[in-house]
Design an enzyme around this catalytic site. Structure first.
Site, PDB file in Angstrom:
ATOM      1  N   SER A  57       0.961  -1.735  -0.188  1.00  0.00           N
ATOM      2  CA  SER A  57      -0.112   0.417   0.222  1.00  0.00           C
ATOM      3  C   SER A  57       0.607   0.917   0.389  1.00  0.00           C
ATOM      4  O   SER A  57       2.202   1.354   0.097  1.00  0.00           O
ATOM      5  CB  SER A  57      -1.169   0.223   0.979  1.00  0.00           C
ATOM      6  OG  SER A  57      -0.166   0.068   2.434  1.00  0.00           O
ATOM      7  N   LYS A  58       0.380   2.820  -0.040  1.00  0.00           N
ATOM      8  CA  LYS A  58       0.977   3.621   0.023  1.00  0.00           C
ATOM      9  C   LYS A  58       1.628   3.554   1.146  1.00  0.00           C
ATOM     10  O   LYS A  58       2.560   4.876   1.487  1.00  0.00           O
ATOM     11  CB  LYS A  58       0.541   4.753  -0.780  1.00  0.00           C
ATOM     12  CG  LYS A  58      -1.169   5.203   0.233  1.00  0.00           C
ATOM     13  CD  LYS A  58      -2.119   6.329  -0.587  1.00  0.00           C
ATOM     14  CE  LYS A  58      -3.083   6.531   0.234  1.00  0.00           C
ATOM     15  NZ  LYS A  58      -4.078   7.323   0.235  1.00  0.00           N
ATOM     16  N   ARG A  59       1.311   3.099   2.751  1.00  0.00           N
ATOM     17  CA  ARG A  59       1.711   3.317   3.559  1.00  0.00           C
ATOM     18  C   ARG A  59       3.019   2.477   4.197  1.00  0.00           C
ATOM     19  O   ARG A  59       3.389   2.671   4.454  1.00  0.00           O
ATOM     20  CB  ARG A  59       0.653   2.982   4.238  1.00  0.00           C
ATOM     21  CG  ARG A  59      -0.691   4.323   4.548  1.00  0.00           C
ATOM     22  CD  ARG A  59      -1.152   4.229   5.181  1.00  0.00           C
ATOM     23  NE  ARG A  59      -2.117   2.498   5.098  1.00  0.00           N
ATOM     24  CZ  ARG A  59      -3.484   2.950   4.035  1.00  0.00           C
ATOM     25  NH1 ARG A  59      -3.893   4.042   3.808  1.00  0.00           N
ATOM     26  NH2 ARG A  59      -3.396   1.548   4.033  1.00  0.00           N
ATOM     27  N   THR A  60       3.572   1.675   2.924  1.00  0.00           N
ATOM     28  CA  THR A  60       3.963   1.009   2.785  1.00  0.00           C
ATOM     29  C   THR A  60       5.585   0.813   2.455  1.00  0.00           C
ATOM     30  O   THR A  60       5.806   0.907   1.075  1.00  0.00           O
ATOM     31  CB  THR A  60       4.106  -0.878   2.550  1.00  0.00           C
ATOM     32  OG1 THR A  60       2.700  -1.449   2.842  1.00  0.00           O
ATOM     33  CG2 THR A  60       4.547  -1.774   2.918  1.00  0.00           C
TER      34      THR A  60
END
Length: 288
Positions: A57-60
């Protein structure tokens, strides 16, 4: 609805998208039929997971491509790595240029199971491109803007020599300051490099001083060519009775103040005689 109309207006013939869209596909097919449009060929691809096994995800991590650009990963290496996420042409080949990939790609070769976005694998692919696939002049052009500030007063020829040495360990250009800083500026003596060394910490201060004095006396007579330095360093092993892990590590630490460096003879040759001998004396003074 907008998706279906847009694909039709752009004459889209094939759609490849993530497998999480599968539940929406029957609705899209009904819309194509209701509007009298010919449906494209659909292929649903497995998701990409992070190293933790969860969907990327964009948070990874650095999942924004611009982050990799800013770190100085070669675009060819990043493209190579991304292409291998879930695709294999049935061979053991791992390094692909764009032409090679486009010539060999076939949808049937995409794996059914999720791929894993492994940053260590990206580093390996990138390092291979830097070592093997991009020429030194090309690397030097790309390195602009990544050198440490202390490199600004040095010429192109010197920096190219430095780059040619560190490219074996370089994975992306943002590593240049850490890998090359000692080539451009005298770093402060770090006692922990010796006290924390598995072998050197066993030697007394007097033994360390003696080794540095012998090394300095021998290197004083060198013309600082790589061949001459290699011969003298090997001779020092015989005269001191020490192993390379002891003698060479001590000389490397004294002349670079870094935990690692390229080959010792090559490093000394690039540093030059005056700077190398001065750093040996500085380390010797610090031990007294």
């Amino acid at each position: 609805f907008a998706n279906v109309v847009d694909d039709h207006d752009m004459d889209i013939t094939h759609v490849m998208r993530g497998e999480e869209i599968i539940p929406s596909t029957p609705k899209h097919l009904l819309l194509y039929r209701a509007l009298g449009f010919e449906a494209p060929v659909f292929a649903h691809l497995p998701v990409i997971n992070g190293s933790d096994g969860k969907k990327l995800s964009k948070r990874t991590g650095d999942t924004n491509a611009l982050n990799y650009r800013d770190k100085g990963y070669p675009p060819e290496a990043l493209l190579n790595f991304l292409a291998l996420l879930g695709w294999n042409d049935g061979t053991e080949q791992e390094i692909y240029g764009l032409e090679d990939m486009t010539g060999k790609f076939d949808l049937k070769d995409i794996n059914a199971s999720p791929a894993v976005f492994d940053p260590r694998r990206l580093d390996w692919v990138s390092g291979h491109w830097i070592r093997e696939r991009i020429g030194l002049d090309g690397l030097y052009a790309r390195a602009e803007g990544f050198w440490p500030d202390s490199a600004s007063g040095h010429g192109d020829d010197y920096k190219k020599r430095v780059l040619s040495l560190v490219r074996e360990r370089l994975k992306y250009f943002a590593e240049l300051p850490e890998l090359t800083g000692f080539f451009f500026a005298d770093l402060p003596v770090d006692p922990e490099l010796i006290s924390g060394h598995k072998q050197l910490k066993k030697l007394s201060g007097a033994e360390l001083e003696s080794l540095l004095e012998q090394a300095g006396a021998s290197l004083e007579q060198s013309d600082f060519s790589v061949d001459d330095l290699t011969g003298r360093l090997n001779d020092l092993l015989d005269t001191t009775g020490q192993k390379p892990v002891v003698l060479f590590s001590l000389i490397r630490i004294a002349t670079t103040q870094a935990p690692a460096s390229p080959g010792l003879a090559d490093t000394l040759a690039v540093l030059g005689k005056e700077r190398s001998l001065q750093r040996l004396r500085t380390q010797l003074d610090a031990l007294k």
